[in-house]
Design a protein around this motif. Sequence first.
Motif, PDB file in Angstrom:
ATOM      1  N   VAL A  35       0.843  -1.210   0.000  1.00  0.00           N
ATOM      2  CA  VAL A  35       0.000   0.000   0.000  1.00  0.00           C
ATOM      3  C   VAL A  35       0.874   1.254   0.000  1.00  0.00           C
ATOM      4  CG1 VAL A  35      -1.603   1.342   1.418  1.00  0.00           C
ATOM      5  CG2 VAL A  35      -2.022  -1.082   1.017  1.00  0.00           C
ATOM      6  N   ILE A  36       1.911   1.273   0.810  1.00  0.00           N
ATOM      7  CA  ILE A  36       2.796   2.443   0.875  1.00  0.00           C
ATOM      8  C   ILE A  36       3.482   2.670  -0.458  1.00  0.00           C
ATOM      9  CG2 ILE A  36       4.929   3.325   1.911  1.00  0.00           C
ATOM     10  CD1 ILE A  36       3.978   2.028   4.548  1.00  0.00           C
ATOM     11  N   VAL A  37       3.971   1.606  -1.086  1.00  0.00           N
ATOM     12  CA  VAL A  37       4.642   1.746  -2.387  1.00  0.00           C
ATOM     13  C   VAL A  37       3.655   2.262  -3.440  1.00  0.00           C
ATOM     14  CG1 VAL A  37       5.744   0.445  -4.249  1.00  0.00           C
ATOM     15  CG2 VAL A  37       6.444   0.072  -1.891  1.00  0.00           C
ATOM     16  N   VAL A  38       2.443   1.721  -3.446  1.00  0.00           N
ATOM     17  CA  VAL A  38       1.433   2.170  -4.414  1.00  0.00           C
ATOM     18  C   VAL A  38       1.100   3.639  -4.184  1.00  0.00           C
ATOM     19  CG1 VAL A  38      -0.997   1.901  -5.076  1.00  0.00           C
ATOM     20  CG2 VAL A  38       0.469  -0.110  -4.841  1.00  0.00           C
ATOM     21  N   ILE A  39       0.970   4.053  -2.933  1.00  0.00           N
ATOM     22  CA  ILE A  39       0.674   5.458  -2.633  1.00  0.00           C
ATOM     23  C   ILE A  39       1.791   6.363  -3.136  1.00  0.00           C
ATOM     24  CG2 ILE A  39       0.459   7.123  -0.741  1.00  0.00           C
ATOM     25  CD1 ILE A  39      -1.213   5.007   0.723  1.00  0.00           C
ATOM     26  N   PHE A  40       3.039   5.966  -2.974  1.00  0.00           N
ATOM     27  CA  PHE A  40       4.151   6.767  -3.487  1.00  0.00           C
ATOM     28  C   PHE A  40       4.080   6.902  -5.004  1.00  0.00           C
ATOM     29  CE2 PHE A  40       6.515   6.161   0.558  1.00  0.00           C
ATOM     30  CZ  PHE A  40       6.874   7.482   0.749  1.00  0.00           C
ATOM     31  N   PHE A  41       3.765   5.814  -5.697  1.00  0.00           N
ATOM     32  CA  PHE A  41       3.664   5.883  -7.152  1.00  0.00           C
ATOM     33  C   PHE A  41       2.497   6.763  -7.581  1.00  0.00           C
ATOM     34  CE2 PHE A  41       6.376   2.048  -7.317  1.00  0.00           C
ATOM     35  CZ  PHE A  41       7.288   2.499  -8.253  1.00  0.00           C
ATOM     36  N   LEU A  42       1.361   6.638  -6.903  1.00  0.00           N
ATOM     37  CA  LEU A  42       0.204   7.460  -7.266  1.00  0.00           C
ATOM     38  C   LEU A  42       0.444   8.934  -6.950  1.00  0.00           C
ATOM     39  CD1 LEU A  42      -2.777   5.223  -6.101  1.00  0.00           C
ATOM     40  CD2 LEU A  42      -1.953   5.603  -8.429  1.00  0.00           C
ATOM     41  N   ASP A  43       1.062   9.199  -5.815  1.00  0.00           N
ATOM     42  CA  ASP A  43       1.310  10.576  -5.409  1.00  0.00           C
ATOM     43  C   ASP A  43       2.268  11.282  -6.361  1.00  0.00           C
ATOM     44  OD1 ASP A  43       1.017  12.773  -3.549  1.00  0.00           O
ATOM     45  OD2 ASP A  43       3.094  12.369  -2.972  1.00  0.00           O
ATOM     46  N   ALA A  44       3.180  10.531  -6.945  1.00  0.00           N
ATOM     47  CA  ALA A  44       4.148  11.133  -7.859  1.00  0.00           C
ATOM     48  C   ALA A  44       3.488  11.602  -9.146  1.00  0.00           C
ATOM     49  CB  ALA A  44       5.245  10.133  -8.178  1.00  0.00           C
ATOM     50  N   SER A  45       2.318  11.070  -9.471  1.00  0.00           N
ATOM     51  CA  SER A  45       1.678  11.449 -10.732  1.00  0.00           C
ATOM     52  C   SER A  45       0.484  12.367 -10.546  1.00  0.00           C
ATOM     53  CB  SER A  45       1.250  10.187 -11.479  1.00  0.00           C
ATOM     54  OG  SER A  45       0.282   9.490 -10.722  1.00  0.00           O
ATOM     55  N   ILE A  46       0.156  12.741  -9.328  1.00  0.00           N
ATOM     56  CA  ILE A  46      -1.009  13.597  -9.068  1.00  0.00           C
ATOM     57  C   ILE A  46      -0.532  15.000  -8.726  1.00  0.00           C
ATOM     58  CG2 ILE A  46      -2.967  13.977  -7.524  1.00  0.00           C
ATOM     59  CD1 ILE A  46      -3.142  10.955  -7.222  1.00  0.00           C
ATOM     60  N   ASN A  47      -1.123  15.984  -9.361  1.00  0.00           N
ATOM     61  CA  ASN A  47      -0.852  17.405  -9.096  1.00  0.00           C
ATOM     62  C   ASN A  47       0.631  17.746  -9.201  1.00  0.00           C
ATOM     63  OD1 ASN A  47      -3.551  17.961  -8.640  1.00  0.00           O
ATOM     64  ND2 ASN A  47      -3.405  17.509  -6.464  1.00  0.00           N
ATOM     65  N   THR A  48       1.290  17.267 -10.230  1.00  0.00           N
ATOM     66  CA  THR A  48       2.709  17.566 -10.369  1.00  0.00           C
ATOM     67  C   THR A  48       2.959  18.819 -11.197  1.00  0.00           C
ATOM     68  OG1 THR A  48       2.836  16.094 -12.276  1.00  0.00           O
ATOM     69  CG2 THR A  48       3.404  15.167 -10.126  1.00  0.00           C
ATOM     70  N   ALA A  49       1.991  19.221 -12.006  1.00  0.00           N
ATOM     71  CA  ALA A  49       2.175  20.421 -12.827  1.00  0.00           C
ATOM     72  C   ALA A  49       1.929  21.657 -11.973  1.00  0.00           C
ATOM     73  CB  ALA A  49       1.215  20.405 -14.006  1.00  0.00           C
ATOM     74  N   PRO A  50       2.748  22.674 -12.125  1.00  0.00           N
ATOM     75  CA  PRO A  50       2.514  23.897 -11.355  1.00  0.00           C
ATOM     76  C   PRO A  50       1.240  24.582 -11.846  1.00  0.00           C
ATOM     77  CG  PRO A  50       4.283  24.225 -12.924  1.00  0.00           C
ATOM     78  CD  PRO A  50       3.925  22.779 -12.976  1.00  0.00           C
ATOM     79  N   PRO A  51       0.562  25.290 -10.966  1.00  0.00           N
ATOM     80  CA  PRO A  51      -0.671  25.957 -11.384  1.00  0.00           C
ATOM     81  C   PRO A  51      -0.374  27.092 -12.369  1.00  0.00           C
ATOM     82  CG  PRO A  51      -0.061  26.622  -9.182  1.00  0.00           C
ATOM     83  CD  PRO A  51       0.877  25.519  -9.575  1.00  0.00           C
ATOM     84  N   THR A  52      -1.344  27.393 -13.171  1.00  0.00           N
ATOM     85  CA  THR A  52      -1.209  28.474 -14.136  1.00  0.00           C
ATOM     86  C   THR A  52      -1.192  29.810 -13.401  1.00  0.00           C
ATOM     87  OG1 THR A  52      -2.450  27.171 -15.730  1.00  0.00           O
ATOM     88  CG2 THR A  52      -2.227  29.507 -16.191  1.00  0.00           C
ATOM     89  N   THR A  53      -0.231  30.654 -13.729  1.00  0.00           N
ATOM     90  CA  THR A  53      -0.170  31.968 -13.111  1.00  0.00           C
ATOM     91  C   THR A  53      -0.334  33.030 -14.192  1.00  0.00           C
ATOM     92  OG1 THR A  53       2.222  32.011 -13.339  1.00  0.00           O
ATOM     93  CG2 THR A  53       1.354  31.210 -11.254  1.00  0.00           C
ATOM     94  N   VAL A  54      -1.042  34.073 -13.834  1.00  0.00           N
ATOM     95  CA  VAL A  54      -1.259  35.181 -14.750  1.00  0.00           C
ATOM     96  C   VAL A  54      -0.434  36.354 -14.243  1.00  0.00           C
ATOM     97  CG1 VAL A  54      -2.965  36.748 -15.732  1.00  0.00           C
ATOM     98  CG2 VAL A  54      -3.576  34.381 -15.261  1.00  0.00           C
ATOM     99  N   THR A  55       0.372  36.918 -15.107  1.00  0.00           N
ATOM    100  CA  THR A  55       1.210  38.050 -14.742  1.00  0.00           C
ATOM    101  C   THR A  55       0.764  39.260 -15.550  1.00  0.00           C
ATOM    102  OG1 THR A  55       3.058  36.557 -14.343  1.00  0.00           O
ATOM    103  CG2 THR A  55       3.572  38.897 -14.580  1.00  0.00           C
ATOM    104  N   TYR A  56       0.407  40.306 -14.849  1.00  0.00           N
ATOM    105  CA  TYR A  56      -0.012  41.538 -15.509  1.00  0.00           C
ATOM    106  C   TYR A  56       1.165  42.502 -15.526  1.00  0.00           C
ATOM    107  CZ  TYR A  56      -4.701  39.712 -14.825  1.00  0.00           C
ATOM    108  OH  TYR A  56      -5.816  38.929 -14.850  1.00  0.00           O
ATOM    109  N   VAL A  57       1.400  43.117 -16.640  1.00  0.00           N
ATOM    110  CA  VAL A  57       2.471  44.102 -16.760  1.00  0.00           C
ATOM    111  C   VAL A  57       1.886  45.407 -17.285  1.00  0.00           C
ATOM    112  CG1 VAL A  57       4.255  42.381 -17.152  1.00  0.00           C
ATOM    113  CG2 VAL A  57       3.056  43.323 -19.090  1.00  0.00           C
ATOM    114  N   GLU A  58       2.519  46.477 -16.873  1.00  0.00           N
ATOM    115  CA  GLU A  58       2.095  47.776 -17.370  1.00  0.00           C
ATOM    116  C   GLU A  58       2.801  48.060 -18.678  1.00  0.00           C
ATOM    117  OE1 GLU A  58       1.681  51.388 -14.944  1.00  0.00           O
ATOM    118  OE2 GLU A  58       2.057  50.037 -13.253  1.00  0.00           O
TER     119      GLU A  58
END
Length: 101
Positions: A35-58
């Motif tokens: 179970v611990i090994v499976v959780i490590f494998f699943l956790d490595a593939s969930i939410n790994t991409a950084p969230p999209t950020t919007v940058t406003y410039v003048e």
Amino acid sequence: MHSPRTAWRDFKAVWARRSPDKTLAIGLSLGITLVIVVIFFLDASINTAPPTTVTYVESYGPDRTDAQIKADQVKDQKAREARARERQEQFQEIANTFGIE
């Protein structure tokens, strides 16, 4: 000389002589480890991409003078210092609440 068949027979013979409580303990330990090994494998593939950020410039026009640029820089610096002072006061309040010097 040992062969896989001999090793398998030895394993079965040892396994057959185990008591039920040891069998349960081995099963639980292997199950928990799996179970611990499976959780490590699943956790490595969930939410790994950084969230999209919007940058406003003048956007400034090319006709800005040096005086306007310096005035904007002074205004921005004062705003940064005010935010830093406010944050420092918040931390000081927390420090005073908990008795931290």
